[in-house]
Scaffold this motif. Sequence first.
Motif, mmCIF file in Angstrom:
data_model
loop_
_atom_site.group_PDB
_atom_site.id
_atom_site.type_symbol
_atom_site.label_atom_id
_atom_site.label_comp_id
_atom_site.label_asym_id
_atom_site.label_seq_id
_atom_site.Cartn_x
_atom_site.Cartn_y
_atom_site.Cartn_z
ATOM 1 N N ARG A 1 21.015 -50.279 -5.471
ATOM 2 C CA ARG A 1 19.905 -49.596 -6.137
ATOM 3 C C ARG A 1 20.162 -48.081 -6.145
ATOM 4 N NH1 ARG A 1 17.701 -53.718 -3.065
ATOM 5 N NH2 ARG A 1 16.370 -55.215 -4.190
ATOM 6 N N VAL B 1 15.112 -46.923 -6.381
ATOM 7 C CA VAL B 1 14.731 -47.440 -7.688
ATOM 8 C C VAL B 1 15.522 -48.694 -8.006
ATOM 9 C CG1 VAL B 1 14.471 -46.876 -10.131
ATOM 10 C CG2 VAL B 1 14.286 -45.065 -8.409
ATOM 11 N N ASP B 2 14.819 -49.720 -8.479
ATOM 12 C CA ASP B 2 15.478 -50.931 -8.975
ATOM 13 C C ASP B 2 16.045 -50.631 -10.355
ATOM 14 O OD1 ASP B 2 15.224 -52.798 -6.918
ATOM 15 O OD2 ASP B 2 13.159 -53.233 -7.459
ATOM 16 N N GLY B 3 17.318 -50.284 -10.406
ATOM 17 C CA GLY B 3 17.938 -49.896 -11.656
ATOM 18 C C GLY B 3 18.415 -48.459 -11.605
ATOM 19 N N PRO C 1 17.787 -44.920 -13.330
ATOM 20 C CA PRO C 1 16.956 -44.132 -14.247
ATOM 21 C C PRO C 1 17.759 -43.139 -15.085
ATOM 22 C CG PRO C 1 16.663 -43.373 -11.991
ATOM 23 C CD PRO C 1 17.494 -44.620 -11.922
ATOM 24 N N ASP D 1 18.152 -45.591 -17.849
ATOM 25 C CA ASP D 1 16.877 -46.107 -18.370
ATOM 26 C C ASP D 1 15.741 -45.277 -17.790
ATOM 27 O OD1 ASP D 1 14.727 -47.492 -19.326
ATOM 28 O OD2 ASP D 1 15.149 -49.371 -18.240
ATOM 29 N N ASP E 1 12.759 -45.024 -18.646
ATOM 30 C CA ASP E 1 11.463 -45.697 -18.595
ATOM 31 C C ASP E 1 11.177 -46.329 -17.234
ATOM 32 O OD1 ASP E 1 10.693 -45.034 -21.151
ATOM 33 O OD2 ASP E 1 11.526 -46.841 -22.063
ATOM 34 N N LEU E 2 12.169 -46.416 -16.375
ATOM 35 C CA LEU E 2 11.939 -46.944 -15.031
ATOM 36 C C LEU E 2 10.898 -46.121 -14.278
ATOM 37 C CD1 LEU E 2 15.608 -47.775 -13.961
ATOM 38 C CD2 LEU E 2 13.797 -49.425 -14.466
ATOM 39 N N ASN F 1 9.129 -50.724 -10.308
ATOM 40 C CA ASN F 1 10.516 -50.258 -10.238
ATOM 41 C C ASN F 1 10.861 -49.425 -9.020
ATOM 42 O OD1 ASN F 1 11.011 -51.460 -12.798
ATOM 43 N ND2 ASN F 1 10.138 -49.661 -13.808
#
Length: 467
Positions: A101, A435-437, A439, A442, A444-445, A452
Amino acid sequence: MSEVSEVTLFRKVNIFDGENEQLLEGYDVLVVKNLIKEIGKDIEIADSYEIDVKTGGLKEMHTHGDICNITGAGHKVVTVYEPEKNVTKEVTVQIIDGAGRTLIPGLIDAHWHTTYAYTPPSVYFGGQGDILEVAILGMRGAEATLMRGFTTVRDPGGNSFAIKKLIDSGEFPGHRILPSGPFMSQTGGHADFRDNNDLPVNPTDPLTYWEKHYVAMVADGVPEVTKRSREILRHGATQIKITTGGGVSSLYDPLDVFEYTMDEIRAIVEVAENWNTYVLSHVMNDKGVRKSVEAGVKSIEHGFFASEETLKLMKEKGAWLSPQPLLFEDFNFTDPIQLKKLKQATDAVDELYPKAKNIGVNIGFGTDQLFDPAAAANQGALLARLGKWFTPYEVLKTATSENARLLELAGPRHPYQEGPLGVVKEGAYADLLLVDGNPLEDLDLVANPNENFAIIMKDGKIYKNML
Protein backbone atom coordinates in the motif's frame (compact mmCIF):
# COMPACT_ATOMS: atom_id res chain seq x y z
CA MET A 1 -10.41 5.58 19.97
CA SER A 2 -6.73 5.76 19.14
CA GLU A 3 -4.32 2.84 19.34
CA VAL A 4 -1.36 3.94 21.44
CA SER A 5 2.04 2.30 21.07
CA GLU A 6 5.53 3.48 21.96
CA VAL A 7 6.87 2.01 18.73
CA THR A 8 5.15 1.26 15.41
CA LEU A 9 6.76 -0.37 12.39
CA PHE A 10 5.22 -0.13 8.93
CA ARG A 11 6.58 -2.92 6.75
CA LYS A 12 6.70 -3.09 2.95
CA VAL A 13 5.04 0.18 2.05
CA ASN A 14 5.46 2.39 -1.00
CA ILE A 15 6.17 5.92 0.21
CA PHE A 16 5.11 9.25 -1.25
CA ASP A 17 7.26 11.50 0.89
CA GLY A 18 5.29 14.69 0.19
CA GLU A 19 8.06 16.24 -1.89
CA ASN A 20 9.23 13.88 -4.64
CA GLU A 21 7.13 12.35 -7.39
CA GLN A 22 9.02 9.07 -7.40
CA LEU A 23 7.68 6.54 -4.90
CA LEU A 24 10.05 4.77 -2.53
CA GLU A 25 8.98 1.17 -3.11
CA GLY A 26 9.09 -1.62 -0.55
CA TYR A 27 10.37 0.40 2.40
CA ASP A 28 9.84 0.12 6.16
CA VAL A 29 9.04 3.09 8.39
CA LEU A 30 9.78 3.03 12.12
CA VAL A 31 7.79 5.38 14.35
CA VAL A 32 8.92 6.07 17.90
CA LYS A 33 6.41 7.90 20.04
CA ASN A 34 5.23 10.75 17.81
CA LEU A 35 8.12 11.03 15.33
CA ILE A 36 9.45 9.05 12.39
CA LYS A 37 12.71 7.53 13.59
CA GLU A 38 13.94 5.51 10.62
CA ILE A 39 13.08 4.81 6.98
CA GLY A 40 14.83 1.92 5.27
CA LYS A 41 14.70 -1.60 3.91
CA ASP A 42 14.03 -4.53 6.24
CA ILE A 43 14.33 -2.63 9.52
CA GLU A 44 14.96 -5.03 12.39
CA ILE A 45 13.36 -4.68 15.79
CA ALA A 46 15.89 -4.90 18.57
CA ASP A 47 15.14 -6.67 21.84
CA SER A 48 15.65 -3.54 23.88
CA TYR A 49 15.50 0.18 23.24
CA GLU A 50 16.37 3.34 25.04
CA ILE A 51 13.91 6.12 24.34
CA ASP A 52 15.27 9.62 24.75
CA VAL A 53 12.17 11.45 25.92
CA LYS A 54 13.62 14.80 24.90
CA THR A 55 14.08 13.94 21.23
CA GLY A 56 11.95 10.85 20.69
CA GLY A 57 15.16 9.15 19.64
CA LEU A 58 15.59 5.40 19.75
CA LYS A 59 18.77 3.42 20.19
CA GLU A 60 19.51 -0.22 20.84
CA MET A 61 20.77 -1.20 24.29
CA HIS A 62 22.96 -4.12 25.27
CA THR A 63 20.94 -6.55 27.35
CA HIS A 64 21.32 -9.98 28.88
CA GLY A 65 19.03 -12.92 28.41
CA ASP A 66 15.95 -13.46 26.34
CA ILE A 67 13.79 -10.45 27.13
CA CYS A 68 11.63 -10.29 24.04
CA ASN A 69 8.89 -12.52 22.81
CA ILE A 70 6.36 -12.57 20.06
CA THR A 71 2.86 -11.92 21.38
CA GLY A 72 1.04 -12.78 18.18
CA ALA A 73 0.79 -11.68 14.59
CA GLY A 74 1.63 -8.04 14.21
CA HIS A 75 3.09 -7.43 17.67
CA LYS A 76 6.36 -7.84 19.53
CA VAL A 77 7.25 -7.00 23.14
CA VAL A 78 10.51 -5.17 23.78
CA THR A 79 12.10 -3.55 26.81
CA VAL A 80 12.20 0.23 26.87
CA TYR A 81 14.32 2.37 29.17
CA GLU A 82 13.40 6.02 29.64
CA PRO A 83 16.50 7.67 31.16
CA GLU A 84 14.81 10.86 32.30
CA LYS A 85 12.23 8.86 34.21
CA ASN A 86 14.79 6.22 35.28
CA VAL A 87 12.35 3.41 34.58
CA THR A 88 12.45 0.24 32.53
CA LYS A 89 9.26 -1.21 31.11
CA GLU A 90 8.03 -3.59 28.47
CA VAL A 91 6.07 -2.15 25.57
CA THR A 92 4.38 -3.64 22.54
CA VAL A 93 5.76 -2.77 19.14
CA GLN A 94 2.90 -2.61 16.68
CA ILE A 95 3.92 -4.15 13.36
CA ILE A 96 1.82 -3.21 10.34
CA ASP A 97 2.15 -5.13 7.11
CA GLY A 98 1.66 -2.53 4.42
CA ALA A 99 1.54 -5.17 1.69
CA GLY A 100 2.51 -2.67 -0.99
CA ARG A 101 0.00 0.00 0.00
CA THR A 102 1.01 3.65 -0.32
CA LEU A 103 2.11 5.59 2.76
CA ILE A 104 1.62 9.35 2.42
CA PRO A 105 1.83 12.31 4.82
CA GLY A 106 -1.29 13.39 6.65
CA LEU A 107 -3.21 15.95 4.59
CA ILE A 108 -3.21 19.66 5.47
CA ASP A 109 -6.11 22.05 4.86
CA ALA A 110 -4.86 25.65 4.91
CA HIS A 111 -8.35 27.17 5.05
CA TRP A 112 -10.53 25.08 7.35
CA HIS A 113 -12.95 26.64 9.81
CA THR A 114 -13.00 24.21 12.73
CA THR A 115 -16.21 25.68 14.12
CA TYR A 116 -17.93 27.36 11.17
CA ALA A 117 -17.79 24.15 9.11
CA TYR A 118 -20.11 22.30 11.47
CA THR A 119 -22.30 25.08 12.88
CA PRO A 120 -25.51 26.00 11.04
CA PRO A 121 -25.97 29.71 10.30
CA SER A 122 -29.00 29.90 12.60
CA VAL A 123 -26.65 29.53 15.57
CA TYR A 124 -24.80 32.73 14.64
CA PHE A 125 -27.58 34.77 13.09
CA GLY A 126 -30.77 33.53 14.71
CA GLY A 127 -30.01 34.90 18.14
CA GLN A 128 -30.52 31.50 19.80
CA GLY A 129 -27.04 29.94 19.71
CA ASP A 130 -24.13 30.41 22.08
CA ILE A 131 -20.41 29.73 22.17
CA LEU A 132 -20.86 26.42 24.01
CA GLU A 133 -22.95 25.05 21.16
CA VAL A 134 -20.33 26.23 18.68
CA ALA A 135 -17.55 24.57 20.68
CA ILE A 136 -19.37 21.25 21.06
CA LEU A 137 -20.18 21.03 17.36
CA GLY A 138 -16.63 22.02 16.45
CA MET A 139 -15.08 19.47 18.80
CA ARG A 140 -17.21 16.69 17.38
CA GLY A 141 -16.46 17.86 13.86
CA ALA A 142 -12.71 17.87 14.47
CA GLU A 143 -12.77 14.10 14.87
CA ALA A 144 -14.68 13.75 11.60
CA THR A 145 -12.09 15.93 9.87
CA LEU A 146 -9.26 13.78 11.21
CA MET A 147 -11.02 10.65 10.00
CA ARG A 148 -10.94 12.05 6.47
CA GLY A 149 -7.14 12.08 6.72
CA PHE A 150 -6.70 15.79 7.39
CA THR A 151 -4.28 15.75 10.30
CA THR A 152 -3.54 19.51 10.33
CA VAL A 153 -5.52 22.64 9.50
CA ARG A 154 -4.92 26.35 9.51
CA ASP A 155 -8.10 27.85 10.96
CA PRO A 156 -8.64 31.31 9.39
CA GLY A 157 -11.50 32.47 11.57
CA GLY A 158 -13.47 31.46 14.63
CA ASN A 159 -12.80 30.50 18.22
CA SER A 160 -11.08 27.12 18.13
CA PHE A 161 -8.64 27.80 20.97
CA ALA A 162 -10.20 25.43 23.52
CA ILE A 163 -10.73 22.75 20.86
CA LYS A 164 -7.05 22.93 19.95
CA LYS A 165 -6.06 22.72 23.63
CA LEU A 166 -8.14 19.59 24.25
CA ILE A 167 -6.94 17.89 21.06
CA ASP A 168 -3.27 18.64 21.76
CA SER A 169 -3.63 17.31 25.31
CA GLY A 170 -4.90 14.01 23.95
CA GLU A 171 -8.25 14.29 25.71
CA PHE A 172 -10.23 14.35 22.46
CA PRO A 173 -9.42 13.14 18.94
CA GLY A 174 -9.00 15.72 16.21
CA HIS A 175 -6.63 17.49 13.86
CA ARG A 176 -3.80 19.85 14.69
CA ILE A 177 -4.90 23.49 14.58
CA LEU A 178 -3.05 26.69 13.76
CA PRO A 179 -5.74 29.14 14.94
CA SER A 180 -6.22 32.70 13.71
CA GLY A 181 -8.90 33.44 16.28
CA PRO A 182 -11.55 35.95 15.23
CA PHE A 183 -11.16 37.23 11.70
CA MET A 184 -11.19 41.02 11.70
CA SER A 185 -12.68 43.63 9.38
CA GLN A 186 -13.67 47.27 9.22
CA THR A 187 -17.22 48.44 9.86
CA GLY A 188 -19.23 47.29 6.86
CA GLY A 189 -16.61 44.64 6.09
CA HIS A 190 -16.71 40.87 5.82
CA ALA A 191 -16.65 40.34 9.60
CA ASP A 192 -19.46 42.82 10.28
CA PHE A 193 -22.52 40.66 10.82
CA ARG A 194 -24.45 43.21 12.86
CA ASP A 195 -28.02 44.01 11.96
CA ASN A 196 -28.70 47.40 10.38
CA ASN A 197 -30.74 48.31 13.45
CA ASP A 198 -27.56 47.99 15.57
CA LEU A 199 -25.98 50.93 13.75
CA PRO A 200 -24.69 53.55 14.25
CA VAL A 201 -22.36 52.36 17.00
CA ASN A 202 -21.15 54.65 19.76
CA PRO A 203 -17.59 54.34 21.11
CA THR A 204 -18.97 53.40 24.53
CA ASP A 205 -21.21 50.59 23.22
CA PRO A 206 -20.20 47.07 24.35
CA LEU A 207 -18.78 44.50 21.97
CA THR A 208 -21.29 42.12 20.41
CA TYR A 209 -21.69 38.63 21.87
CA TRP A 210 -19.64 37.00 19.10
CA GLU A 211 -16.91 39.60 19.32
CA LYS A 212 -16.56 39.02 23.08
CA HIS A 213 -16.18 35.31 22.38
CA TYR A 214 -13.53 35.71 19.67
CA VAL A 215 -15.67 34.50 16.77
CA ALA A 216 -15.38 37.66 14.64
CA MET A 217 -14.16 41.20 15.26
CA VAL A 218 -14.88 44.66 13.88
CA ALA A 219 -12.14 47.25 14.35
CA ASP A 220 -11.58 50.66 12.73
CA GLY A 221 -8.60 53.01 12.67
CA VAL A 222 -4.94 52.36 13.36
CA PRO A 223 -5.15 52.50 17.19
CA GLU A 224 -8.06 50.06 17.35
CA VAL A 225 -6.78 47.53 14.81
CA THR A 226 -3.41 47.61 16.57
CA LYS A 227 -5.01 46.89 19.94
CA ARG A 228 -7.30 44.13 18.65
CA SER A 229 -4.44 42.44 16.79
CA ARG A 230 -2.38 42.39 19.95
CA GLU A 231 -5.30 40.96 21.92
CA ILE A 232 -5.84 38.21 19.37
CA LEU A 233 -2.18 37.22 19.43
CA ARG A 234 -2.14 37.34 23.21
CA HIS A 235 -5.07 34.93 23.20
CA GLY A 236 -3.04 32.37 21.27
CA ALA A 237 -3.47 33.06 17.55
CA THR A 238 -0.62 31.73 15.43
CA GLN A 239 -1.31 34.29 12.69
CA ILE A 240 -3.75 37.18 12.12
CA LYS A 241 -6.68 36.96 9.70
CA ILE A 242 -8.16 40.17 8.29
CA THR A 243 -10.50 40.97 5.42
CA THR A 244 -9.52 43.49 2.77
CA GLY A 245 -12.32 42.83 0.29
CA GLY A 246 -15.96 41.86 0.10
CA GLY A 247 -17.23 38.36 0.77
CA VAL A 248 -19.97 35.97 -0.27
CA SER A 249 -21.43 35.00 3.10
CA SER A 250 -21.67 38.62 4.31
CA LEU A 251 -24.56 40.76 3.12
CA TYR A 252 -23.27 44.32 3.30
CA ASP A 253 -19.95 44.28 1.41
CA PRO A 254 -19.99 43.80 -2.38
CA LEU A 255 -17.14 41.77 -3.87
CA ASP A 256 -15.60 44.80 -5.57
CA VAL A 257 -14.99 46.86 -2.42
CA PHE A 258 -11.50 47.32 -0.97
CA GLU A 259 -11.64 47.15 2.82
CA TYR A 260 -9.31 48.85 5.31
CA THR A 261 -6.96 51.69 4.50
CA MET A 262 -3.34 51.01 3.70
CA ASP A 263 -2.33 52.53 7.04
CA GLU A 264 -4.64 50.14 8.88
CA ILE A 265 -3.34 47.08 7.00
CA ARG A 266 0.27 48.13 7.55
CA ALA A 267 -0.42 48.58 11.28
CA ILE A 268 -1.81 45.04 11.54
CA VAL A 269 1.12 43.65 9.55
CA GLU A 270 3.56 45.46 11.85
CA VAL A 271 1.92 43.95 14.94
CA ALA A 272 2.12 40.47 13.42
CA GLU A 273 5.74 40.92 12.37
CA ASN A 274 6.64 42.14 15.85
CA TRP A 275 5.28 38.79 17.05
CA ASN A 276 7.36 37.02 14.36
CA THR A 277 4.32 35.83 12.47
CA TYR A 278 2.23 37.05 9.53
CA VAL A 279 -1.13 38.27 8.24
CA LEU A 280 -3.48 36.41 5.91
CA SER A 281 -6.34 38.23 4.25
CA HIS A 282 -9.72 37.33 2.83
CA VAL A 283 -9.98 39.23 -0.45
CA MET A 284 -11.20 38.44 -3.96
CA ASN A 285 -10.99 41.59 -6.09
CA ASP A 286 -7.80 42.51 -7.89
CA LYS A 287 -7.27 45.89 -6.22
CA GLY A 288 -7.69 44.38 -2.77
CA VAL A 289 -5.24 41.58 -3.49
CA ARG A 290 -2.63 43.96 -4.89
CA LYS A 291 -2.94 46.52 -2.10
CA SER A 292 -2.85 43.82 0.57
CA VAL A 293 0.38 42.37 -0.80
CA GLU A 294 1.89 45.84 -1.11
CA ALA A 295 1.06 46.42 2.58
CA GLY A 296 2.83 43.21 3.63
CA VAL A 297 0.09 40.56 3.73
CA LYS A 298 1.73 37.16 3.15
CA SER A 299 -1.24 34.93 2.32
CA ILE A 300 -4.21 35.80 0.10
CA GLU A 301 -7.32 33.78 0.82
CA HIS A 302 -9.48 33.32 -2.32
CA GLY A 303 -8.04 35.97 -4.68
CA PHE A 304 -10.38 34.81 -7.45
CA PHE A 305 -10.24 38.02 -9.51
CA ALA A 306 -6.48 38.62 -9.29
CA SER A 307 -4.96 39.81 -12.56
CA GLU A 308 -1.76 38.47 -14.11
CA GLU A 309 0.02 41.66 -13.06
CA THR A 310 -1.06 41.17 -9.43
CA LEU A 311 -0.13 37.49 -9.45
CA LYS A 312 3.32 38.42 -10.72
CA LEU A 313 3.64 40.87 -7.82
CA MET A 314 2.69 38.07 -5.43
CA LYS A 315 5.41 35.85 -6.90
CA GLU A 316 7.94 38.67 -6.59
CA LYS A 317 7.01 39.24 -2.93
CA GLY A 318 6.94 35.53 -2.10
CA ALA A 319 3.28 35.78 -1.05
CA TRP A 320 0.95 32.79 -1.10
CA LEU A 321 -2.32 32.32 -2.95
CA SER A 322 -4.80 30.13 -1.08
CA PRO A 323 -7.87 29.73 -3.29
CA GLN A 324 -10.55 27.04 -3.15
CA PRO A 325 -11.76 24.84 -6.02
CA LEU A 326 -15.38 25.82 -5.40
CA LEU A 327 -18.52 25.13 -7.40
CA PHE A 328 -21.79 27.01 -7.09
CA GLU A 329 -23.58 23.89 -5.86
CA ASP A 330 -21.13 23.43 -2.97
CA PHE A 331 -23.06 25.95 -0.85
CA ASN A 332 -26.61 26.12 0.45
CA PHE A 333 -27.02 29.91 0.56
CA THR A 334 -30.55 31.16 -0.05
CA ASP A 335 -30.26 34.95 0.17
CA PRO A 336 -30.30 36.54 -3.34
CA ILE A 337 -27.37 38.82 -2.47
CA GLN A 338 -25.25 35.88 -1.37
CA LEU A 339 -26.23 33.79 -4.39
CA LYS A 340 -25.28 36.53 -6.84
CA LYS A 341 -21.86 36.97 -5.22
CA LEU A 342 -21.33 33.21 -5.04
CA LYS A 343 -21.93 32.90 -8.79
CA GLN A 344 -19.37 35.63 -9.51
CA ALA A 345 -16.75 33.95 -7.32
CA THR A 346 -17.20 30.39 -8.53
CA ASP A 347 -17.23 31.48 -12.17
CA ALA A 348 -13.73 32.93 -11.68
CA VAL A 349 -12.15 29.78 -10.21
CA ASP A 350 -11.54 28.01 -13.50
CA GLU A 351 -9.44 30.88 -14.83
CA LEU A 352 -7.45 31.55 -11.66
CA TYR A 353 -5.74 28.18 -11.13
CA PRO A 354 -4.06 27.82 -14.55
CA LYS A 355 -3.08 31.49 -14.53
CA ALA A 356 -1.45 31.26 -11.10
CA LYS A 357 0.23 27.95 -11.95
CA ASN A 358 1.70 29.36 -15.16
CA ILE A 359 3.09 32.43 -13.35
CA GLY A 360 4.57 30.30 -10.57
CA VAL A 361 2.86 31.78 -7.53
CA ASN A 362 3.09 29.84 -4.26
CA ILE A 363 -0.24 28.00 -4.18
CA GLY A 364 -1.82 26.50 -1.06
CA PHE A 365 -4.88 24.30 -0.70
CA GLY A 366 -7.91 25.01 1.45
CA THR A 367 -11.62 24.23 1.34
CA ASP A 368 -13.46 26.96 3.31
CA GLN A 369 -16.54 24.86 4.08
CA LEU A 370 -19.15 26.80 6.02
CA PHE A 371 -22.27 26.19 8.10
CA ASP A 372 -23.04 22.66 6.80
CA PRO A 373 -21.72 19.35 8.23
CA ALA A 374 -22.84 17.50 5.10
CA ALA A 375 -20.76 19.79 2.91
CA ALA A 376 -17.80 19.43 5.27
CA ALA A 377 -17.74 15.72 4.46
CA ASN A 378 -16.69 16.63 0.89
CA GLN A 379 -13.29 17.88 2.02
CA GLY A 380 -11.35 15.11 0.28
CA ALA A 381 -13.46 15.46 -2.86
CA LEU A 382 -12.49 19.13 -3.07
CA LEU A 383 -8.84 18.11 -2.94
CA ALA A 384 -9.36 15.62 -5.75
CA ARG A 385 -11.10 18.36 -7.76
CA LEU A 386 -7.72 20.10 -8.14
CA GLY A 387 -6.91 17.34 -10.63
CA LYS A 388 -8.67 19.45 -13.25
CA TRP A 389 -5.69 21.84 -13.29
CA PHE A 390 -2.82 19.89 -11.70
CA THR A 391 -1.26 16.45 -11.89
CA PRO A 392 -1.96 14.07 -8.96
CA TYR A 393 1.61 14.62 -7.79
CA GLU A 394 1.17 18.41 -7.81
CA VAL A 395 -2.12 18.09 -5.92
CA LEU A 396 -0.73 15.83 -3.20
CA LYS A 397 2.41 17.91 -2.83
CA THR A 398 0.27 21.04 -2.41
CA ALA A 399 -1.85 19.43 0.32
CA THR A 400 1.21 18.13 2.20
CA SER A 401 4.68 19.69 2.00
CA GLU A 402 3.62 22.91 0.25
CA ASN A 403 0.86 23.64 2.75
CA ALA A 404 3.36 22.85 5.49
CA ARG A 405 5.65 25.53 4.05
CA LEU A 406 2.77 27.98 4.10
CA LEU A 407 2.07 27.21 7.76
CA GLU A 408 5.73 27.76 8.61
CA LEU A 409 5.24 31.48 7.92
CA ALA A 410 4.08 31.53 11.55
CA GLY A 411 7.72 31.06 12.60
CA PRO A 412 8.05 30.64 16.37
CA ARG A 413 4.27 31.02 16.75
CA HIS A 414 3.86 27.70 14.92
CA PRO A 415 2.70 25.40 17.74
CA TYR A 416 4.23 22.16 16.41
CA GLN A 417 8.00 22.48 16.61
CA GLU A 418 9.28 18.94 17.25
CA GLY A 419 9.63 18.12 13.57
CA PRO A 420 8.34 19.06 10.12
CA LEU A 421 4.78 18.42 8.98
CA GLY A 422 3.62 17.34 5.54
CA VAL A 423 6.50 14.96 4.79
CA VAL A 424 7.53 11.35 5.36
CA LYS A 425 11.14 11.66 6.44
CA GLU A 426 13.23 10.83 9.46
CA GLY A 427 12.60 13.31 12.28
CA ALA A 428 9.20 14.39 10.95
CA TYR A 429 5.94 14.14 12.86
CA ALA A 430 4.31 10.74 12.44
CA ASP A 431 1.18 12.03 10.72
CA LEU A 432 0.65 9.25 8.20
CA LEU A 433 -2.01 7.76 5.94
CA LEU A 434 -1.84 4.24 4.53
CA VAL A 435 -3.79 4.22 1.28
CA ASP A 436 -5.26 1.21 -0.50
CA GLY A 437 -3.87 2.00 -3.93
CA ASN A 438 -1.61 4.66 -5.39
CA PRO A 439 -3.08 8.21 -5.25
CA LEU A 440 -0.31 9.40 -7.58
CA GLU A 441 -2.05 7.34 -10.24
CA ASP A 442 -5.64 7.64 -8.99
CA LEU A 443 -6.26 10.94 -7.24
CA ASP A 444 -9.89 10.02 -6.59
CA LEU A 445 -8.68 7.74 -3.80
CA VAL A 446 -8.48 10.79 -1.49
CA ALA A 447 -12.10 11.66 -2.28
CA ASN A 448 -13.34 8.54 -0.48
CA PRO A 449 -11.26 8.21 2.70
CA ASN A 450 -13.76 5.87 4.37
CA GLU A 451 -12.97 3.13 1.90
CA ASN A 452 -9.44 3.96 0.80
CA PHE A 453 -7.54 5.07 3.91
CA ALA A 454 -6.66 1.84 5.69
CA ILE A 455 -4.74 3.57 8.49
CA ILE A 456 -4.86 7.12 9.81
CA MET A 457 -2.07 8.03 12.23
CA LYS A 458 -1.56 11.41 13.86
CA ASP A 459 1.25 12.21 16.26
CA GLY A 460 2.24 8.55 16.34
CA LYS A 461 -1.23 7.37 17.39
CA ILE A 462 -3.43 5.29 15.15
CA TYR A 463 -6.99 6.60 15.00
CA LYS A 464 -8.20 4.29 12.24
CA ASN A 465 -7.00 0.78 11.40
CA MET A 466 -8.88 -1.29 8.83
CA LEU A 467 -6.17 -3.97 8.57
